[in-house]
Scaffold this motif. Sequence first.
Motif, PDB file in Angstrom:
ATOM      1  N   ALA A 188      -2.340 -46.776 -30.962  1.00  0.00           N
ATOM      2  CA  ALA A 188      -1.972 -47.903 -31.823  1.00  0.00           C
ATOM      3  C   ALA A 188      -1.615 -49.125 -30.978  1.00  0.00           C
ATOM      4  O   ALA A 188      -2.024 -50.246 -31.292  1.00  0.00           O
ATOM      5  CB  ALA A 188      -0.815 -47.518 -32.740  1.00  0.00           C
ATOM      6  N   VAL A 189      -0.878 -48.928 -29.896  1.00  0.00           N
ATOM      7  CA  VAL A 189      -0.538 -50.033 -28.994  1.00  0.00           C
ATOM      8  C   VAL A 189      -1.806 -50.632 -28.388  1.00  0.00           C
ATOM      9  O   VAL A 189      -1.942 -51.852 -28.283  1.00  0.00           O
ATOM     10  CB  VAL A 189       0.449 -49.575 -27.898  1.00  0.00           C
ATOM     11  CG1 VAL A 189       0.571 -50.608 -26.788  1.00  0.00           C
ATOM     12  CG2 VAL A 189       1.810 -49.288 -28.513  1.00  0.00           C
TER      13      VAL A 189
ATOM     14  N   ASN B 158      -1.472 -41.393 -32.984  1.00  0.00           N
ATOM     15  CA  ASN B 158      -1.104 -41.530 -31.578  1.00  0.00           C
ATOM     16  C   ASN B 158      -0.622 -42.962 -31.341  1.00  0.00           C
ATOM     17  O   ASN B 158      -1.407 -43.902 -31.385  1.00  0.00           O
ATOM     18  CB  ASN B 158      -2.324 -41.204 -30.716  1.00  0.00           C
ATOM     19  CG  ASN B 158      -2.045 -41.271 -29.241  1.00  0.00           C
ATOM     20  OD1 ASN B 158      -1.233 -42.056 -28.780  1.00  0.00           O
ATOM     21  ND2 ASN B 158      -2.740 -40.441 -28.485  1.00  0.00           N
ATOM     22  N   TYR B 159       0.674 -43.132 -31.102  1.00  0.00           N
ATOM     23  CA  TYR B 159       1.205 -44.484 -30.966  1.00  0.00           C
ATOM     24  C   TYR B 159       0.695 -45.194 -29.726  1.00  0.00           C
ATOM     25  O   TYR B 159       0.615 -46.422 -29.703  1.00  0.00           O
ATOM     26  CB  TYR B 159       2.731 -44.545 -31.077  1.00  0.00           C
ATOM     27  CG  TYR B 159       3.501 -43.617 -30.188  1.00  0.00           C
ATOM     28  CD1 TYR B 159       3.708 -43.903 -28.854  1.00  0.00           C
ATOM     29  CD2 TYR B 159       4.052 -42.449 -30.695  1.00  0.00           C
ATOM     30  CE1 TYR B 159       4.426 -43.049 -28.043  1.00  0.00           C
ATOM     31  CE2 TYR B 159       4.784 -41.591 -29.892  1.00  0.00           C
ATOM     32  CZ  TYR B 159       4.961 -41.899 -28.566  1.00  0.00           C
ATOM     33  OH  TYR B 159       5.677 -41.055 -27.759  1.00  0.00           O
TER      34      TYR B 159
ATOM     35  N   HIS C 134       5.103 -50.747 -38.182  1.00  0.00           N
ATOM     36  CA  HIS C 134       5.577 -49.515 -38.800  1.00  0.00           C
ATOM     37  C   HIS C 134       4.445 -49.010 -39.685  1.00  0.00           C
ATOM     38  O   HIS C 134       4.005 -49.721 -40.586  1.00  0.00           O
ATOM     39  CB  HIS C 134       6.819 -49.757 -39.658  1.00  0.00           C
ATOM     40  CG  HIS C 134       7.999 -50.215 -38.873  1.00  0.00           C
ATOM     41  ND1 HIS C 134       9.199 -50.526 -39.464  1.00  0.00           N
ATOM     42  CD2 HIS C 134       8.187 -50.423 -37.547  1.00  0.00           C
ATOM     43  CE1 HIS C 134      10.075 -50.896 -38.533  1.00  0.00           C
ATOM     44  NE2 HIS C 134       9.469 -50.847 -37.365  1.00  0.00           N
TER      45      HIS C 134
ATOM     46  N   THR D 247       7.073 -42.478 -40.967  1.00  0.00           N
ATOM     47  CA  THR D 247       6.756 -43.807 -40.453  1.00  0.00           C
ATOM     48  C   THR D 247       6.782 -43.743 -38.943  1.00  0.00           C
ATOM     49  O   THR D 247       7.783 -43.356 -38.339  1.00  0.00           O
ATOM     50  CB  THR D 247       7.756 -44.855 -40.964  1.00  0.00           C
ATOM     51  OG1 THR D 247       7.699 -44.875 -42.392  1.00  0.00           O
ATOM     52  CG2 THR D 247       7.416 -46.231 -40.427  1.00  0.00           C
ATOM     53  N   ILE D 248       5.664 -44.106 -38.362  1.00  0.00           N
ATOM     54  CA  ILE D 248       5.554 -44.206 -36.909  1.00  0.00           C
ATOM     55  C   ILE D 248       5.816 -45.667 -36.554  1.00  0.00           C
ATOM     56  O   ILE D 248       5.180 -46.561 -37.107  1.00  0.00           O
ATOM     57  CB  ILE D 248       4.174 -43.727 -36.437  1.00  0.00           C
ATOM     58  CG1 ILE D 248       4.066 -42.230 -36.751  1.00  0.00           C
ATOM     59  CG2 ILE D 248       3.964 -44.031 -34.958  1.00  0.00           C
ATOM     60  CD1 ILE D 248       2.704 -41.658 -36.582  1.00  0.00           C
ATOM     61  N   GLU D 249       6.752 -45.908 -35.654  1.00  0.00           N
ATOM     62  CA  GLU D 249       7.176 -47.269 -35.326  1.00  0.00           C
ATOM     63  C   GLU D 249       6.839 -47.630 -33.885  1.00  0.00           C
ATOM     64  O   GLU D 249       7.092 -46.855 -32.971  1.00  0.00           O
ATOM     65  CB  GLU D 249       8.680 -47.423 -35.527  1.00  0.00           C
ATOM     66  CG  GLU D 249       9.140 -47.203 -36.945  1.00  0.00           C
ATOM     67  CD  GLU D 249      10.623 -47.456 -37.119  1.00  0.00           C
ATOM     68  OE1 GLU D 249      11.298 -47.903 -36.163  1.00  0.00           O
ATOM     69  OE2 GLU D 249      11.125 -47.215 -38.237  1.00  0.00           O
ATOM     70  N   VAL D 250       6.272 -48.798 -33.732  1.00  0.00           N
ATOM     71  CA  VAL D 250       6.135 -49.447 -32.425  1.00  0.00           C
ATOM     72  C   VAL D 250       6.977 -50.707 -32.556  1.00  0.00           C
ATOM     73  O   VAL D 250       6.635 -51.613 -33.322  1.00  0.00           O
ATOM     74  CB  VAL D 250       4.661 -49.786 -32.101  1.00  0.00           C
ATOM     75  CG1 VAL D 250       4.573 -50.558 -30.796  1.00  0.00           C
ATOM     76  CG2 VAL D 250       3.811 -48.529 -32.061  1.00  0.00           C
TER      77      VAL D 250
ATOM     78  N   THR E  55      -1.445 -36.324 -35.974  1.00  0.00           N
ATOM     79  CA  THR E  55      -0.607 -37.483 -36.245  1.00  0.00           C
ATOM     80  C   THR E  55      -1.283 -38.743 -35.727  1.00  0.00           C
ATOM     81  O   THR E  55      -2.395 -38.708 -35.211  1.00  0.00           O
ATOM     82  CB  THR E  55       0.800 -37.311 -35.624  1.00  0.00           C
ATOM     83  OG1 THR E  55       1.652 -38.351 -36.120  1.00  0.00           O
ATOM     84  CG2 THR E  55       0.769 -37.332 -34.114  1.00  0.00           C
TER      85      THR E  55
ATOM     86  N   TYR F  93       2.245 -42.470 -42.344  1.00  0.00           N
ATOM     87  CA  TYR F  93       1.154 -41.572 -42.002  1.00  0.00           C
ATOM     88  C   TYR F  93       1.483 -40.165 -42.472  1.00  0.00           C
ATOM     89  O   TYR F  93       2.648 -39.756 -42.411  1.00  0.00           O
ATOM     90  CB  TYR F  93       0.967 -41.583 -40.471  1.00  0.00           C
ATOM     91  CG  TYR F  93      -0.414 -41.231 -40.008  1.00  0.00           C
ATOM     92  CD1 TYR F  93      -1.453 -42.149 -40.087  1.00  0.00           C
ATOM     93  CD2 TYR F  93      -0.689 -39.980 -39.490  1.00  0.00           C
ATOM     94  CE1 TYR F  93      -2.725 -41.830 -39.654  1.00  0.00           C
ATOM     95  CE2 TYR F  93      -1.963 -39.648 -39.054  1.00  0.00           C
ATOM     96  CZ  TYR F  93      -2.974 -40.585 -39.143  1.00  0.00           C
ATOM     97  OH  TYR F  93      -4.239 -40.272 -38.721  1.00  0.00           O
TER      98      TYR F  93
END
Length: 118
Positions: free
Chosen positions: A58-59, A54-55, A35, A5-8, A52, A38
């Motif tokens: 995503a932002v 890229n957060y 969240h 889980t990639i979290e912002v 992966t 991925y």
Amino acid sequence: MNDLTIEVNGLRLFARHGVGEQERKVGNLFEVTVHLRYPADGAIADDRLEDTLNYAEAVAVVREVMTVPSQLLEHVAGRLRMALTRRFPLIAGGMIRVAKLVPPFAADIDSVAVVLRW
């Protein structure tokens, strides 16, 4: 297959969402948490960004979606999900929380929010 889980967490943005015309005119402060599940095998094995989500990108997607006014926070969350899954089609599921930090009524609260999970 591994997924992570990639979290912002707690992205604060000014936007113009709300039912009332005044809310959309004046705007408000919002906090978005995303969240995203991925696949992680490539990133775990090879340490490469292209394997992966890229957060930072995503932002950027969240910021873009938040510029378009909606009446309902539910609609904002749905638009965020659509935009993120369109940009990152390997997303396996997730959670999006959209909070209005200064709701347009008198109450001693931190925020009002909606949470979309899939």
